[in-house]
Design an enzyme around this catalytic site. Structure first.
Site, short mmCIF file in Angstrom:
data_model
loop_
_atom_site.label_atom_id
_atom_site.label_comp_id
_atom_site.label_asym_id
_atom_site.label_seq_id
_atom_site.Cartn_x
_atom_site.Cartn_y
_atom_site.Cartn_z
N CYS A 1 49.10 38.35 38.35
CA CYS A 1 48.39 39.28 37.89
C CYS A 1 46.98 38.96 37.34
CB CYS A 1 49.25 39.75 36.63
SG CYS A 1 48.60 41.10 35.56
N CYS B 1 46.48 39.93 33.41
CA CYS B 1 47.21 39.16 32.61
C CYS B 1 46.25 38.01 32.12
CB CYS B 1 48.62 38.91 33.27
SG CYS B 1 49.49 40.12 33.82
#
Length: 313
Positions: free
Chosen positions: A75, A78
């Site tokens: 991700c 993230c």
């Protein structure tokens, strides 16, 4: 203690019932000392939480607020958000801790938090979940949300701290919200969304670049629109009138607030596609507003934007 309302953040659907049994197990890594401060081997202000250890994290949250960062290695957003979370938590000197959950390695937690997209950030206060935000957000917004979280925790008697190694104690003050943001937050806590909208609008009038006020305004407008709405009646009205714009808007709002983001986007995109060109503008504007609430980097927003573009051109 009664369930804690999420306050200024969107009301997310979080179900930790399958994990609460773990909290009854003896806490080896985090417990509560007699003076209300957490005891045990909390390795640092930032630590990994797993399906197996989450009961201990729930127990820890009875003493000190716990921020939960749901992330994954693949991700990109993230990786943008995590350093910001760690920085702000460190600056607060033990008044918050950060539990990092790899959703790929911990499917029970991912399911319990209903993590439909990541990064997803949730807090725990006295074992109760408080949804904070989804997607990468600016550092200033993180600071403001954490300031609100500390206020909410104090209201529920969760004021412990975690020792920060051998660092000397500091008298750092709690981050303060700007006056109009604080007015909006207090109004939201009181359920007065109209006053909260007015406060955020004044903040934007004073500073059109105040992105935190803009995000807050969008969230509160959503909460104001769905306040008191009967879900079943709204769905029945929308099913009976597929091209009725207000009816479809209402169900899309309810879906978004309940965490059914893709359902909300698909409903509005289907509505957009079914309308004549001269009636589409309000639907496009509502879609853009909801995109802003979820975050431009969210994969669901990217997909929906792509479909909207194909319908436009």
């Amino acid at each position: 203690m009664s369930d804690i309302a999420p306050g200024a953040v969107l009301r997310g659907a979080v179900d930790l019932s399958t994990l609460r049994a773990r909290a009854a197990q003896p806490a080896q890594a985090a417990g509560a000392a007699s003076d209300g401060a957490p005891s045990g081997a909390v390795p640092s202000l930032v630590f990994d939480a797993t399906d197996e250890t989450f009961g201990q994290v729930l127990e820890l949250s009875r003493s000190v607020p716990v921020v939960v960062d749901l992330w994954a290695e693949w991700c990109g957003p993230c990786k943008q958000l995590s350093p910001i979370l760690e920085k702000v938590v460190a600056e607060l000197g033990g008044r918050l801790v950060l539990a990092k959950v790899d959703v790929d390695a911990n499917p029970q937690l991912a399911q319990g938090f209903r993590a439909q997209s990541i990064p997803m950030v949730v807090a725990l206060i006295a074992g109760q979940p408080v949804p904070l935000f989804t997607g990468a957000v600016p550092e200033q917004q993180v600071r403001e949300v954490f300031a609100q979280l500390l206020q909410l925790a104090a209201q529920h008697g969760v004021t412990g701290t975690v020792p920060v190694g051998d660092a000397p104690e500091t008298d750092a003050e709690e981050p303060q919200l700007p006056p109009l943001h604080l007015e909006a937050f207090d109004a939201i806590e009181a359920g007065d969304y109209t006053r909260a909208v007015a406060a955020y609008e004044r903040a934007l009038a004073e500073n059109p670049r105040d992105e935190d006020a803009r995000a807050g305004l969008g969230q509160v407008r959503l909460l104001e629109r769905i306040q008191g709405v009967d879900l079943q009646a709204a769905r029945a009205a929308a099913a009976a009138a597929p091209t009725d714009i207000p009816a479809q808007f209402t169900v899309a709002d309810l879906d978004l607030a309940g965490g059914h983001v893709e359902d909300a986007f698909d409903r509005l995109l289907d509505l957009f596609a079914s309308l004549p060109g001269d009636e589409r503008a309000p639907v496009r504007e509502r879609l853009l507003e909801l995109f802003g609430l979820i975050g431009t980097a969210d994969p669901r927003v990217i997909r929906a934007r792509g479909r909207l573009s194909s319908l436009l051109f």
